[in-house]
Write a protein that holds these residues in place. Structure first.
Motif, short mmCIF file in Angstrom:
data_model
loop_
_atom_site.label_atom_id
_atom_site.label_comp_id
_atom_site.label_asym_id
_atom_site.label_seq_id
_atom_site.Cartn_x
_atom_site.Cartn_y
_atom_site.Cartn_z
N GLU A 162 98.97 2.96 7.55
CA GLU A 162 99.77 3.34 6.38
C GLU A 162 98.99 3.12 5.09
O GLU A 162 99.01 3.95 4.17
CB GLU A 162 101.07 2.55 6.35
N LEU A 163 98.28 1.99 5.00
CA LEU A 163 97.47 1.71 3.81
C LEU A 163 96.34 2.73 3.68
O LEU A 163 96.01 3.17 2.57
CB LEU A 163 96.89 0.29 3.89
N TYR A 164 95.76 3.08 4.81
CA TYR A 164 94.69 4.08 4.82
C TYR A 164 95.18 5.40 4.24
O TYR A 164 94.53 6.01 3.38
CB TYR A 164 94.18 4.27 6.25
N GLU A 165 96.34 5.84 4.69
CA GLU A 165 96.88 7.12 4.21
C GLU A 165 97.29 7.07 2.75
O GLU A 165 97.15 8.04 2.01
CB GLU A 165 98.08 7.53 5.07
N ARG A 166 97.76 5.92 2.30
CA ARG A 166 98.30 5.81 0.94
C ARG A 166 97.22 5.62 -0.12
O ARG A 166 97.33 6.15 -1.23
CB ARG A 166 99.29 4.64 0.88
N HIS A 167 96.16 4.87 0.20
CA HIS A 167 95.27 4.39 -0.86
C HIS A 167 93.81 4.83 -0.77
O HIS A 167 93.10 4.74 -1.77
CB HIS A 167 95.29 2.87 -0.89
N THR A 168 93.32 5.26 0.39
CA THR A 168 91.88 5.43 0.52
C THR A 168 91.36 6.72 -0.10
O THR A 168 92.03 7.76 -0.05
CB THR A 168 91.42 5.36 1.98
N ILE A 169 90.15 6.62 -0.66
CA ILE A 169 89.47 7.76 -1.28
C ILE A 169 87.98 7.69 -0.92
O ILE A 169 87.47 6.64 -0.53
CB ILE A 169 89.63 7.75 -2.82
N PRO A 170 87.25 8.80 -1.07
CA PRO A 170 85.80 8.76 -0.90
C PRO A 170 85.17 7.91 -2.01
O PRO A 170 85.65 7.93 -3.15
CB PRO A 170 85.38 10.22 -1.04
N SER A 171 84.12 7.19 -1.67
CA SER A 171 83.47 6.33 -2.65
C SER A 171 81.95 6.46 -2.55
O SER A 171 81.42 6.79 -1.48
CB SER A 171 83.86 4.87 -2.42
N PRO A 172 81.24 6.21 -3.64
CA PRO A 172 79.79 6.36 -3.61
C PRO A 172 79.14 5.34 -2.68
O PRO A 172 79.54 4.18 -2.62
CB PRO A 172 79.39 6.12 -5.07
N GLY A 173 78.12 5.79 -1.97
CA GLY A 173 77.40 4.90 -1.08
C GLY A 173 76.38 4.03 -1.77
O GLY A 173 76.01 2.97 -1.27
N ARG A 174 75.92 4.44 -2.94
CA ARG A 174 74.83 3.75 -3.62
C ARG A 174 75.07 2.27 -3.86
O ARG A 174 74.17 1.45 -3.66
CB ARG A 174 74.52 4.48 -4.94
N PRO A 175 76.28 1.84 -4.30
CA PRO A 175 76.47 0.40 -4.53
C PRO A 175 76.21 -0.46 -3.29
O PRO A 175 75.69 -1.57 -3.40
CB PRO A 175 77.93 0.30 -4.99
N LEU A 176 76.57 0.05 -2.11
CA LEU A 176 76.33 -0.73 -0.89
C LEU A 176 74.84 -0.91 -0.63
O LEU A 176 74.40 -1.99 -0.24
CB LEU A 176 76.98 -0.03 0.30
N PHE A 177 74.05 0.12 -0.86
CA PHE A 177 72.60 -0.01 -0.70
C PHE A 177 72.04 -0.98 -1.74
O PHE A 177 71.15 -1.80 -1.43
CB PHE A 177 71.93 1.37 -0.84
N GLN A 178 72.55 -0.92 -2.95
CA GLN A 178 72.05 -1.82 -4.00
C GLN A 178 72.34 -3.28 -3.67
O GLN A 178 71.50 -4.15 -3.88
CB GLN A 178 72.67 -1.43 -5.35
N ALA A 179 73.53 -3.55 -3.14
CA ALA A 179 73.88 -4.92 -2.77
C ALA A 179 73.09 -5.37 -1.55
O ALA A 179 72.62 -6.51 -1.48
CB ALA A 179 75.38 -5.03 -2.51
#
Length: 274
Positions: A162-179
């Motif tokens: 339910e949370l997945y359907e209500r709130h999730t959106i595509p997000s940039p991958g770059r921050p994960l690589f930077q961290a």
């Protein structure tokens, strides 16, 4: 008439839309604060629109997002409380360290430079992005199963979905690589001024069942602040996963945050501009 309320800037992380903060904003308003929950640069106003246009956020990095929120903060009449979740927690720490907040609450914050812990669960949670180097330039969506592992592992499957359907959106991958590569970069955007003695108080919150930002990562970040005399505190919530700001138990986390602000002498109304 000037607004005497203390602003609260709510900063979301990857894969959750800014509207996921609405219950927190309503609660902050009830307690006399002036909440605002701006999205990341380029983020559409609704979940549906953000899903239709992932290219709007593709390629964003930590510095671009931090500067976006810094501009919002500089336009406020008084220094805000910063509340961030996941990468929003990392950004809240960067802004506080730069003197752009009265206090900060970083909830399951993304890994900052200097943290060396890298648990297997964190690697698995990040693999949908980190598994493909081309994702540095893309916006990436999670599947319901990936969301359940990274966010909803401490929930019943029904609630996670339910949370997945209500709130999730595509997000940039770059921050994960930077961290992920922060400790190998001399000038990493994931660096935080942990030694700043003049910053406002900071509360780090950890969900001890979190896969995306395991408890050991938050505890390691807390230790990096050991050389600063500024107030830094750690609160751990047992059996809570990365969804702790949006799931059925969000109010427990939010109430603790409000009590902590009161203990720091930061009520919602009638606070100083300094």
């Amino acid at each position: 008439m000037p607004d005497s309320r203390t602003p609260v800037v709510l900063i979301h992380g990857l894969w959750l839309h800014a509207t996921s903060w609405q219950p927190w904003a309503d609660l902050a308003d009830e307690h006399g604060y002036a909440p605002l929950a701006p999205g990341w640069p380029g983020e559409a106003a609704t979940v549906a629109e953000a899903r239709r246009h992932p290219e709007a956020v593709a390629g964003l990095g930590i510095d671009e997002v931090t500067e976006h929120y810094a501009g919002i903060i500089r336009a406020l009449e008084r220094p805000p409380v910063l509340v961030g979740h996941s990468f929003g927690g990392l950004i809240a720490q960067k802004l506080l360290g730069a003197g752009l907040g009265r206090a900060a609450i970083a909830i399951d914050p993304a890994q900052i430079k200097g943290v060396k812990a890298l648990p297997p669960a964190q690697l698995r949670a990040g693999f949908p992005v980190l598994g493909n180097p081309a994702n540095r330039r893309r916006a990436v969506s999670l599947t319901a199963a990936q969301f359940r592992y990274g966010f909803g592992n401490a929930l019943e499957r029904t609630e996670s979905d339910e949370l997945y359907e209500r709130h999730t959106i595509p997000s940039p991958g770059r921050p994960l690589f930077q961290a992920a590569f922060a400790n190998f970069a001399r000038h990493s955007p994931a660096a935080v001024a942990t030694g700043n003695a003049d910053r406002g108080p900071l509360l780090l919150i950890s969900g001890q069942a979190d896969h995306t930002v395991p408890d050991v990562v938050t505890r390691s970040a807390y230790k990096l602040y050991g050389d600063s005399p500024a107030v830094t505190e750690l609160k751990q919530f047992p059996d809570r996963g990365h969804s702790l700001v949006v799931d059925h138990g969000w109010r427990t986390v939010a109430d603790h945050a409000l009590r902590w602000l009161a203990c720091q002498g930061i009520p919602g109304r009638g606070t100083s501009r300094t």
